[in-house]
Scaffold this motif. Structure first.
Motif, PDB file in Angstrom:
ATOM      1  N   UNK A 125      -8.993  38.562  -5.791  1.00  0.00           N
ATOM      2  CA  UNK A 125      -8.326  37.422  -6.415  1.00  0.00           C
ATOM      3  C   UNK A 125      -7.494  36.705  -5.357  1.00  0.00           C
ATOM      4  N   UNK A 126      -7.467  35.366  -5.393  1.00  0.00           N
ATOM      5  CA  UNK A 126      -6.697  34.642  -4.366  1.00  0.00           C
ATOM      6  C   UNK A 126      -5.201  34.855  -4.519  1.00  0.00           C
ATOM      7  N   UNK A 127      -4.519  34.949  -3.384  1.00  0.00           N
ATOM      8  CA  UNK A 127      -3.063  35.041  -3.356  1.00  0.00           C
ATOM      9  C   UNK A 127      -2.466  33.703  -2.969  1.00  0.00           C
ATOM     10  N   UNK A 149      -9.202  23.469  -2.502  1.00  0.00           N
ATOM     11  CA  UNK A 149      -8.220  24.546  -2.461  1.00  0.00           C
ATOM     12  C   UNK A 149      -8.932  25.811  -1.982  1.00  0.00           C
ATOM     13  N   UNK A 150      -8.803  26.102  -0.711  1.00  0.00           N
ATOM     14  CA  UNK A 150      -9.471  27.245  -0.096  1.00  0.00           C
ATOM     15  C   UNK A 150      -8.710  28.521  -0.440  1.00  0.00           C
ATOM     16  N   UNK A 151      -9.311  29.400  -1.271  1.00  0.00           N
ATOM     17  CA  UNK A 151      -8.599  30.626  -1.658  1.00  0.00           C
ATOM     18  C   UNK A 151      -8.484  31.593  -0.490  1.00  0.00           C
ATOM     19  N   UNK A 152      -7.379  32.327  -0.465  1.00  0.00           N
ATOM     20  CA  UNK A 152      -7.123  33.303   0.581  1.00  0.00           C
ATOM     21  C   UNK A 152      -6.560  34.554  -0.075  1.00  0.00           C
ATOM     22  N   UNK A 153      -6.999  35.679   0.385  1.00  0.00           N
ATOM     23  CA  UNK A 153      -6.518  36.958  -0.120  1.00  0.00           C
ATOM     24  C   UNK A 153      -7.474  38.052   0.297  1.00  0.00           C
ATOM     25  N   UNK A 197     -10.362  40.483   0.535  1.00  0.00           N
ATOM     26  CA  UNK A 197     -11.704  40.530  -0.044  1.00  0.00           C
ATOM     27  C   UNK A 197     -12.290  39.173  -0.402  1.00  0.00           C
ATOM     28  N   UNK A 198     -11.612  38.080  -0.074  1.00  0.00           N
ATOM     29  CA  UNK A 198     -12.124  36.744  -0.405  1.00  0.00           C
ATOM     30  C   UNK A 198     -12.699  36.113   0.853  1.00  0.00           C
ATOM     31  N   UNK A 199     -13.949  35.671   0.747  1.00  0.00           N
ATOM     32  CA  UNK A 199     -14.601  35.016   1.874  1.00  0.00           C
ATOM     33  C   UNK A 199     -14.617  33.514   1.652  1.00  0.00           C
TER      34      UNK A 199
END
Length: 177
Positions: free
Chosen positions: A115-117, A156-160, A162-164
């Motif tokens: 999940x994105x942080x 909105x580029x997700x980061x966290x 396990x997220x590619x």
């Protein structure tokens, strides 16, 4: 001041009323805040002008849309990513922890893997391809820089953990600027 040891706005708002949040999960504009003082909402908008405009878009625009009888969710458009996003960090420095000079802890709940942080705002230049698909190219530079002026959309580029990041050819959902 929006962060660091000389920013006292959050402490003042806590003394005067109720601090709802002191950070967002997007950048630029990460150190924006929201408080209620005597029933009046107070939004602390931080960052360079581009960061401030994103924060206003993400929080004020949905309220204005709802007040106007529109769906508060801003529509997103599917686009095919034409090139990879440039390598580099797209989360806040010290991701998941306090920023240097800031004693307040990060204000996101514990996230599950995948999940994105945090969301890094990535500017795009979107155009229709010959086959009619909408294609998007990452635009260099930070929001507000001269290099970014050709951007007409953002993602909105997700980061966290396990997220590619999406790869060229993937469909992304972007907002128009």
């Amino acid at each position: 001041s929006s962060k660091g040891s000389d920013d006292w706005s959050c402490e003042v708002m806590e003394q005067m009323g109720q601090m709802i949040c002191h950070q967002t999960n997007h950048g630029p504009g990460h150190h924006s805040s929201f408080a209620i003082v005597d029933g009046t909402p107070i939004v602390g908008i931080s960052g360079p002008s581009a960061g401030a405009s994103f924060t206003l878009n993400f929080y004020l625009r949905p309220l204005m849309r709802a007040f106007s009888g529109l769906d508060p969710e801003v529509p997103r458009t599917p686009m095919v990513l034409a090139e990879a996003f440039p390598a580099g960090g797209h989360g806040p420095k010290g991701h998941g922890g306090p920023v240097r000079g800031e004693d307040r802890p990060a204000e996101h709940p514990a996230h599950k893997p995948g999940e994105p942080e945090f969301f890094g705002i990535k500017l795009l230049r979107a155009e229709h391809a010959e086959d009619g698909t909408l294609r998007a190219w990452p635009v260099p530079g930070r929001p507000g820089s001269p290099e970014s002026f050709e951007a007409n959309a953002y993602y909105m580029l997700p980061n966290g953990p396990g997220i590619e990041a999406p790869k060229p050819g993937d469909v992304i959902w972007a907002e128009w600027r």
